[in-house]
Each structure stands twice: as C-alpha cells, then as structure tokens.
Design an enzyme around this catalytic site. Structure first.
Site, PDB file in Angstrom:
ATOM      1  N   ASP A 158       3.889  14.143  10.998  1.00 49.95           N
ATOM      2  CA  ASP A 158       2.758  14.114  11.929  1.00 49.95           C
ATOM      3  C   ASP A 158       3.139  14.839  13.220  1.00 49.95           C
ATOM      4  OD1 ASP A 158       0.577  13.609  13.475  1.00 49.95           O
ATOM      5  OD2 ASP A 158       0.628  11.447  13.325  1.00 49.95           O
ATOM      6  N   GLY A 217       7.651   9.802  15.962  1.00 47.81           N
ATOM      7  CA  GLY A 217       7.489  10.466  17.246  1.00 47.81           C
ATOM      8  C   GLY A 217       8.425  11.657  17.421  1.00 47.81           C
ATOM      9  N   ASP A 220       1.752  -1.719   5.237  1.00 44.62           N
ATOM     10  CA  ASP A 220       2.989  -1.771   6.016  1.00 44.62           C
ATOM     11  C   ASP A 220       3.259  -3.200   6.477  1.00 44.62           C
ATOM     12  OD1 ASP A 220       5.116  -1.549   7.676  1.00 44.62           O
ATOM     13  OD2 ASP A 220       4.282   0.050   8.932  1.00 44.62           O
ATOM     14  N   HIS A 269       9.499   8.197   6.129  1.00 40.60           N
ATOM     15  CA  HIS A 269       8.615   8.316   7.300  1.00 40.60           C
ATOM     16  C   HIS A 269       9.415   8.923   8.446  1.00 40.60           C
ATOM     17  CE1 HIS A 269       4.990   5.734   6.394  1.00 40.60           C
ATOM     18  NE2 HIS A 269       5.706   5.652   5.292  1.00 40.60           N
ATOM     19  N   GLY A 270       8.697   9.271   9.516  1.00 40.19           N
ATOM     20  CA  GLY A 270       9.375   9.730  10.729  1.00 40.19           C
ATOM     21  C   GLY A 270      10.254  10.947  10.478  1.00 40.19           C
ATOM     22  N   ALA A 271       9.724  11.911   9.706  1.00 44.27           N
ATOM     23  CA  ALA A 271      10.577  13.000   9.214  1.00 44.27           C
ATOM     24  C   ALA A 271      10.296  14.352   9.861  1.00 44.27           C
ATOM     25  CB  ALA A 271      10.425  13.103   7.692  1.00 44.27           C
ATOM     26  N   SER A 272       9.641  14.352  11.020  1.00 45.49           N
ATOM     27  CA  SER A 272       9.423  15.641  11.693  1.00 45.49           C
ATOM     28  C   SER A 272      10.747  16.207  12.195  1.00 45.49           C
ATOM     29  CB  SER A 272       8.465  15.458  12.884  1.00 45.49           C
ATOM     30  OG  SER A 272       7.128  15.446  12.430  1.00 45.49           O
ATOM     31  N   ASP A 327      -2.181   5.778   5.828  1.00 43.37           N
ATOM     32  CA  ASP A 327      -0.829   5.698   6.388  1.00 43.37           C
ATOM     33  C   ASP A 327      -0.703   4.409   7.216  1.00 43.37           C
ATOM     34  OD1 ASP A 327       1.721   6.666   7.012  1.00 43.37           O
ATOM     35  OD2 ASP A 327       1.011   7.704   8.817  1.00 43.37           O
ATOM     36  N   SER A 382      -3.990   7.538   9.534  1.00 42.38           N
ATOM     37  CA  SER A 382      -3.656   6.223  10.076  1.00 42.38           C
ATOM     38  C   SER A 382      -4.950   5.469  10.392  1.00 42.38           C
ATOM     39  CB  SER A 382      -2.850   6.408  11.361  1.00 42.38           C
ATOM     40  OG  SER A 382      -3.662   7.042  12.333  1.00 42.38           O
TER      41      SER A 382
HETATM   42  P1  13P Z   1       6.778  11.869  12.554  1.00 40.45           P
HETATM   43  O1  13P Z   1       6.405  11.215  13.837  1.00 40.45           O
HETATM   44  O2  13P Z   1       8.236  12.135  12.454  1.00 40.45           O
HETATM   45  O3  13P Z   1       5.971  13.098  12.256  1.00 40.45           O
HETATM   46  O4  13P Z   1       6.450  10.809  11.376  1.00 40.45           O
HETATM   47  C1  13P Z   1       5.157  10.666  10.875  1.00 40.45           C
HETATM   48  C2  13P Z   1       5.034   9.499   9.952  1.00 40.45           C
HETATM   49  O5  13P Z   1       5.975   8.890   9.499  1.00 40.45           O
HETATM   50  C3  13P Z   1       3.663   9.104   9.598  1.00 40.45           C
HETATM   51  O6  13P Z   1       3.638   7.926   8.860  1.00 40.45           O
HETATM   52  O1  G3H Z   2       3.396   6.973  11.714  1.00 39.72           O
HETATM   53  C1  G3H Z   2       2.431   7.162  12.427  1.00 39.72           C
HETATM   54  C2  G3H Z   2       1.694   8.440  12.459  1.00 39.72           C
HETATM   55  O2  G3H Z   2       2.374   9.399  13.215  1.00 39.72           O
HETATM   56  C3  G3H Z   2       0.288   8.222  12.886  1.00 39.72           C
HETATM   57  O3  G3H Z   2       0.174   8.132  14.248  1.00 39.72           O
HETATM   58  O4  G3H Z   2      -1.191   6.055  14.481  1.00 39.72           O
HETATM   59  O5  G3H Z   2      -1.036   7.711  16.361  1.00 39.72           O
HETATM   60  O6  G3H Z   2      -2.330   8.244  14.292  1.00 39.72           O
HETATM   61  P1  G3H Z   2      -1.176   7.491  14.905  1.00 39.72           P
HETATM   62 ZN    ZN Z   3       5.161   6.503   9.334  1.00 39.67          ZN
END
Ligand code: 13P
Ligand code: G3H
Ligand code: ZN
Length: 312
Positions: A258, A181, A104, A213-216, A82, A50
């Site tokens: 992430d 997150g 983005d 995205h956001g796939a944790s 990212d 990022s």
């Molecule tokens: P998470 O917060 O779900 O890991 O998503 C990370 C992400 O989308 C980074 O661009």
């Molecule tokens: O989607 C965002 C990522 O989790 C990156 O997070 O901007 O805090 O490094 P960050």
């Molecule tokens: Zn993301």
C-alpha cells in the site's frame, strides 16, 4: 473474466516459487495503474481494500470498478478485504461481491482469534469465498490502529498448525519483522526479517500459502521527489527487494503493498503541481500519478514477486 478467489492463484504461486502482488485500492486511478501493469505483464493480481477504503470510496463503487478492471483486462483478479476488523464487515463483503476476505484477529487472545476466524471461515466457505487469518502482530499503523514496535510480536511457529486446522483458513498472514507504513526501520538500522521463523512455519505447514503484510520497499527516488517539491517526509526505510524476492521463492504467496503506491502518487502529484502551477484539470495531474503507480507495480510484479506471465 469474472472475479476469482485466491485458491488457484496461491496453488500455482506456491508451486511456481513466486508471489501474487496484493495492492491496496482507494480510487479509480489506483485500480487502473495496478491493473494496467498486470495486463502488460499478464500477471494475476489481488486488489484489496481496507475498511477505511470502503468508507472513503464506498463498497459499491469499489466492487463495480474492480469488476470493470477484470472485464477489461481478462486477467484473474481477486477482490479482497484487507484487515477485516469483525464478522459483520467480512459478511458484508462476502454478501457484496468480494471473492476473498481477511479477518484480522491478531490482536485478540489466541482462543478468541480462533473463534472469530472460524466463524468467518464457516460463513465465507459456504459462499465460495476464501479467507486469510493472521497470527502474530505487526508494528505500524492500519486504519486508526497504531501498534508500537514494542507491542509487535513475531508469529510463534508452534501455533500455526493448530490455528490453521481449527479455523480452516485458506492462507495465513505472519509477523516476521515487516511493519505497516513508510517508516519500517529506524535511520541507520539494518533491515532484517526472521527467515528462520518463515522456514519453521513452512516445515510445519507444507504447501500452505503464507501472506506478508507491511511489505513496501519505500523507493528512495520517490521520497527525494516528494521532498524536492515541497514535501517533508523524514527518512523512510522499507523492506529490501531481495528479501521479498527470497520470501516469494519460499512459502509466501501473497505480498501486500500500500505505502509504495501512496508514496508514488504523492511524488507524481507534488512534481506535477510544482512544474505546472496553473493546472487545475484533474486529468492533467492524475495522469502522471496513475502512470507512476503503473511503473511501481510493473517493477514489483516483474522483478520482485516474479509473477510475470503467470495469468496463463
Ligand atoms: P505497507 O504499508 O508496507 O504497504 O503494507 C500494506 C499492507 O500490509 C496492507 O495490508
Ligand atoms: O494495512 C493497512 C493498509 O495499508 C490500509 O491502510 O487502513 O489506511 O486504508 P488504511
Ligand atoms: Zn496489512
């Protein structure tokens, strides 16, 4: 092996019914944990940072470490920006050795998103770099931008052909209910993704790579460890693994992770310090953190994304 773009990775992933893991990097131990897992399973991988990561670790360190990982592993590795916030950041990454960037523009009005994305695509393609765009808005926190669940909006399938044709992007991030997150769903809420929207997008863009995205998934054992050893994380619910597996078998070719890495690292560090209160050598406490990151990434590649052996 030199760094690669995402082009060939995505073509193979689409045909093979699997997805490439795209993991956020901030320092050497994170890069090593991820790439050791990828090496063990012979999987291609995307290392992404990022704007905040570039500020934290600095561009030159990140590029040098990722190049070292590609050289050491011999794997196809893409270095990706990212959530590129503007043209200048994308340009600086393109000029400075990244092989892929995301612009983005998802929070902009539609026509402005198109204009900005096209500007980045024109520059990136002239320099052999691939581009990810985004349509739809995810909830959650990225860098310092906090999007509430009420302000999040699903991708509109009727816009995707127009967006992809007019911008020339190589892949498209969509919003189908994932969020950034650790707190993706409220306690007691049943996690749900809009697979109907994904299907509709797939029909309108056959063969085109989609990004999630956001796939944790938020490993509950790791949350327990954090809280057992002095942390105070509230109940955190992520995206169930079977849903990610299903998406990977569809048009989703890139899955962003992430938070799972952050949580693993925090769990390993808290446990280590609690059990070894006299330690002060970073190599002692960063080793279990790096090992747990490797374990998390191996599981994702092998069981969730299905990209084991795909580096052939
Ligand atoms: P998470 O917060 O779900 O890991 O998503 C990370 C992400 O989308 C980074 O661009
Ligand atoms: O989607 C965002 C990522 O989790 C990156 O997070 O901007 O805090 O490094 P960050
Ligand atoms: Zn993301």
């Amino acid at each position: 092996m030199p760094l690669v773009t995402t082009k060939e990775m995505f073509e193979k992933a689409y045909k093979g019914g699997y997805a490439i893991g795209a993991f956020n990097i901030n320092n050497m131990e994170i890069i090593q944990g991820i790439t050791r897992a990828a090496k063990k399973l012979n999987a291609p991988v995307i290392l992404q940072c990022s704007a905040g990561a570039r500020k934290y670790a600095s561009h030159n360190y990140l590029v040098a470490m990722v190049k070292a990982a590609a050289e050491e592993t011999g794997l196809p590795i893409a270095l990706h920006l990212d959530h590129g916030p503007d043209f200048e950041t994308c340009k600086s990454c393109i000029d400075g050795g990244f092989t892929s960037v995301m612009i983005d523009g998802s929070s902009l009005p539609y026509e402005e998103n198109i204009a900005l994305t096209k500007k980045v695509v024109d520059y990136a393609h002239a320099h052999g770099v691939t581009v990810e765009g985004e349509l739809g808005t995810l909830a959650g926190v990225e860098d310092d931008v906090n999007v509430s669940a009420e302000d999040a909006s699903y991708t509109k399938p009727e816009q995707v052909e127009d967006f992809v044709t007019r911008t020339g992007v190589d892949s498209l991030a969509i919003a189908i209910g994932t969020s950034h997150g650790a707190y993706k769903f409220k306690p007691g809420q049943k996690p749900q993704l809009r697979f109907d929207i994904l299907e509709e997008i797939e029909k309108r863009l056959p063969g085109f790579p989609i990004v999630l995205h956001g796939a944790s998934s938020v490993n509950q054992d790791h949350i327990k460890i954090i809280n057992e050893f002095g942390g105070e994380m509230p109940d955190a619910i992520g995206i169930p693994e079977d849903m990610l597996r299903k998406a990977a078998g569809m048009a989703v070719c890139k899955v962003n992770v992430d938070s799972d890495i952050r949580i693993a690292m925090t769990a390993a560090l808290r446990k280590h310090f609690s059990e070894n209160p006299t330690h002060f050598d970073p190599r002692q406490y960063l080793t279990p953190a790096r090992d747990l990151i490797q374990e998390v990434v191996e599981h994702k590649i092998d069981v969730v994304f299905g990209s084991t052996g795909a580096a052939e």
